[in-house]
Scaffold this motif. Structure first.
Motif, PDB file in Angstrom:
ATOM      1  N   PHE A  52       2.948   5.866  -3.148  1.00  0.00           N
ATOM      2  CA  PHE A  52       4.058   6.600  -3.743  1.00  0.00           C
ATOM      3  C   PHE A  52       3.854   6.768  -5.248  1.00  0.00           C
ATOM      4  O   PHE A  52       4.024   7.869  -5.796  1.00  0.00           O
ATOM      5  N   TYR A  53       3.482   5.694  -5.930  1.00  0.00           N
ATOM      6  CA  TYR A  53       3.296   5.777  -7.380  1.00  0.00           C
ATOM      7  C   TYR A  53       2.097   6.633  -7.757  1.00  0.00           C
ATOM      8  O   TYR A  53       2.057   7.216  -8.843  1.00  0.00           O
ATOM      9  N   ARG A  54       1.114   6.719  -6.873  1.00  0.00           N
ATOM     10  CA  ARG A  54      -0.051   7.574  -7.133  1.00  0.00           C
ATOM     11  C   ARG A  54       0.160   9.003  -6.637  1.00  0.00           C
ATOM     12  O   ARG A  54      -0.732   9.843  -6.762  1.00  0.00           O
ATOM     13  N   ASN A  55       1.319   9.231  -6.011  1.00  0.00           N
ATOM     14  CA  ASN A  55       1.673  10.562  -5.513  1.00  0.00           C
ATOM     15  C   ASN A  55       0.671  11.061  -4.473  1.00  0.00           C
ATOM     16  O   ASN A  55       0.292  12.232  -4.455  1.00  0.00           O
ATOM     17  N   THR A  56       0.235  10.131  -3.607  1.00  0.00           N
ATOM     18  CA  THR A  56      -0.647  10.505  -2.506  1.00  0.00           C
ATOM     19  C   THR A  56       0.155  10.584  -1.219  1.00  0.00           C
ATOM     20  O   THR A  56       1.207   9.963  -1.076  1.00  0.00           O
ATOM     21  N   GLU A  57      -0.368  11.338  -0.263  1.00  0.00           N
ATOM     22  CA  GLU A  57       0.402  11.618   0.945  1.00  0.00           C
ATOM     23  C   GLU A  57       0.501  10.409   1.864  1.00  0.00           C
ATOM     24  O   GLU A  57       1.555  10.146   2.436  1.00  0.00           O
ATOM     25  N   HIS A  58      -0.587   9.673   2.032  1.00  0.00           N
ATOM     26  CA  HIS A  58      -0.609   8.542   2.953  1.00  0.00           C
ATOM     27  C   HIS A  58      -1.196   7.312   2.251  1.00  0.00           C
ATOM     28  O   HIS A  58      -2.132   7.445   1.455  1.00  0.00           O
ATOM     29  N   THR A 105       3.049   3.309  11.524  1.00  0.00           N
ATOM     30  CA  THR A 105       2.819   1.954  11.035  1.00  0.00           C
ATOM     31  C   THR A 105       3.698   1.653   9.829  1.00  0.00           C
ATOM     32  O   THR A 105       4.256   0.552   9.713  1.00  0.00           O
ATOM     33  N   VAL A 106       3.823   2.606   8.919  1.00  0.00           N
ATOM     34  CA  VAL A 106       4.670   2.426   7.749  1.00  0.00           C
ATOM     35  C   VAL A 106       6.122   2.218   8.162  1.00  0.00           C
ATOM     36  O   VAL A 106       6.818   1.326   7.644  1.00  0.00           O
ATOM     37  N   LEU A 141       0.818  -1.208   0.000  1.00  0.00           N
ATOM     38  CA  LEU A 141       0.000   0.000   0.000  1.00  0.00           C
ATOM     39  C   LEU A 141       0.850   1.257   0.000  1.00  0.00           C
ATOM     40  O   LEU A 141       0.493   2.273  -0.616  1.00  0.00           O
ATOM     41  N   THR A 142       1.989   1.199   0.691  1.00  0.00           N
ATOM     42  CA  THR A 142       2.908   2.341   0.701  1.00  0.00           C
ATOM     43  C   THR A 142       3.488   2.581  -0.685  1.00  0.00           C
ATOM     44  O   THR A 142       3.593   3.730  -1.143  1.00  0.00           O
ATOM     45  N   ALA A 143       3.868   1.494  -1.363  1.00  0.00           N
ATOM     46  CA  ALA A 143       4.383   1.624  -2.734  1.00  0.00           C
ATOM     47  C   ALA A 143       3.304   2.172  -3.665  1.00  0.00           C
ATOM     48  O   ALA A 143       3.575   3.022  -4.518  1.00  0.00           O
ATOM     49  N   ARG A 144       2.067   1.715  -3.493  1.00  0.00           N
ATOM     50  CA  ARG A 144       0.972   2.212  -4.318  1.00  0.00           C
ATOM     51  C   ARG A 144       0.747   3.696  -4.082  1.00  0.00           C
ATOM     52  O   ARG A 144       0.529   4.469  -5.040  1.00  0.00           O
TER      53      ARG A 144
END
Length: 455
Positions: free
Chosen positions: A338-344, A356-357, A333-336
């Motif tokens: 990042f690729y979507r350029n979302t904050e969390h 948690t991350v 989910l963290t990688a997703r």
């Protein structure tokens, strides 16, 4: 955040005395180490074995049982007497449910209210967060475990009692039920469960038990209390969905890779037996340790898939190990994000906290580091084995799985020590391992921000 800060605190002395207070990860590690030593002593006694066991054989077997791994340098059904097998079963149960759970249960049965410090230790062992739920969770763990193990014993007895007689059939059933629920993988049969590859009852009961045991007690408690999907906690939803899809995808891949392999699925003939065997072998790597197919006969691609599943493991606060399925999902989910350029990163309409991350990254990095260091050591101590075999045994030990390509008993004494240490550290948890390796810094000092280019 306070809990994370407590994990970062160093050893400290009591205000009025010289007693050293230990953090929960330290207590858990020391407790498991003591259990391993006591178990080794019991297995080493003459009445526990049909032949004299070397001290390192007893220690390795006890460590494997306490950490619910299943790797063994002896033949359980042949080298251990009934007393020895009973000791092994007791170690599996203690190690699977956690020695702090049993300590807390003892206090509860005495009618004593758990002190705050003991609740903290139980929470660390079970992965529970809320202090108010510890008493309920501990009771649920014991009752649920006994209920599942008892039901599994009765179902397996329907198959093994007619074949082995009442006494031996019940013992085989009880041993495998406890071993399956606790994700231990120990078997009283010399070939694990390969001779039962076509039996739907044994395959169904065993897989159901170690899947349930691998969900985690927090998930089971949440399912028991809330029961509706919309009311379930985010962790429960993540564990259930990720478990389902991992099992389905792994089964499909194994079917494709092994369908024509004459030494595995190709030799079974009918489609039902192939699907059943593929399902069993897809589910068991996430720390169960039983096998109905010869692991050494799998293709290299299937072997790598099994290693990935062993490294991921099952749910938090379960009888399983590995980096845990929740850690794996948080990383995805963290990688997703990042690729979507979302904050969390988000899941089910909820944001996943930065803490948690960071924990997920720390756990994964600690796991990779432990696997690398163990494998590096084994290539030095036991380099006569193939690299794939050594890597497989290393990941199996880290994930406390117990699957083997048949070389465990051939390891040298230093190699057995490395595997035993990896099983112990893998059981306590990579996050606790990172706690011991972390440099303790004084709080209150904050540095200016700096930028490092990534990628």
């Amino acid at each position: 955040m306070r809990r994370w800060q407590r994990l970062k605190q160093p050893f400290r002395r009591a205000p009025h005395g010289n007693v050293i207070r230990l953090s929960p990860p330290e207590v858990l590690l020391i407790g498991f180490a003591l259990l391993c030593a006591i178990g080794a002593l019991l297995l080493w006694l003459p009445g526990s074995a049909t032949r004299p066991l070397a001290w390192h054989e007893a220690l390795f077997t006890a460590t494997s049982a306490v950490t619910v791994t299943g790797l063994s340098v002896i033949h359980v059904g042949h080298d251990l007497t009934f007393v020895g097998q009973l000791v092994l079963l007791f170690l599996i149960q203690i190690g699977g449910l956690g020695f702090m759970t049993f300590a807390a249960l003892t206090v509860l049965l005495m009618g004593t209210r758990l002190p705050l410090s003991q609740q903290n230790l139980v929470r660390e062992a079970l992965g529970e967060i809320a202090f108010s739920d510890v008493r309920h969770l501990v009771k649920l763990v014991i009752v649920f475990a006994l209920l599942v193990e008892g039901s599994g014993t009765l179902l397996l007895a329907c198959h093994w009692v007619p074949e082995y007689g009442l006494a031996m059939g019940l013992w085989h059933s009880l041993f495998h039920a406890v071993s399956a629920f606790n994700n231990a993988g120990f078997s009283t049969f010399p070939d694990s469960l390969t001779h039962e590859v076509r039996d739907p009852l044994v395959n169904g009961v065993i897989t159901l038990m170690f899947v349930v045991g691998g969900l985690g007690f927090v998930v089971v408690s949440d399912l028991y209390r809330r029961r509706r999907w919309s009311r379930l906690a985010m962790q429960t939803k993540v564990v259930l969905l990720a478990t389902f899809w991992l099992n389905v995808i792994a089964t499909a891949i194994l079917l494709g890779l092994e369908w024509t392999n004459p030494d595995t699925l190709g030799g079974l003939g009918d489609i039902f037996s192939k699907v059943q065997a593929a399902w069993f072998q897809a589910v068991t790597p996430r720390t169960a340790g039983f096998n109905t197919l010869e692991i050494g006969s799998l293709t290299d691609a299937s072997t790598l898939l099994v290693m990935l599943l062993m490294f991921i493991g099952a749910g938090s606060s379960s009888t399983a190990s590995g980096i845990k399925i929740t850690t794996f999902v948080v990383l995805l989910l963290t990688a997703r994000a990042f690729y979507r350029n979302t904050e969390h990163p988000t899941a089910f309409g909820r944001s996943i906290t930065q803490e948690t991350v960071i924990k997920a990254i720390t756990v994964a990095l600690a796991g990779v580091s432990l696997v690398f260091l163990t494998l590096f050591g084994l290539t030095i101590t036991d380099g006569d084995h193939s690299f794939l075999d050594l890597a497989f045994e290393t990941v199996s030990a880290f994930g406390t799985v117990g699957l083997s390509r048949g070389i465990t008993s051939d390891f040298s004494l230093p190699g057995q020590f490395l595997l035993g240490l990896t099983m112990l550290l893998g059981r306590v948890g990579p996050l606790s391992v990172g706690y011991f390796l972390a440099t303790r810094q004084a709080r209150g000092l904050r540095y200016a921000k700096g930028e490092i280019q990534i990628g």
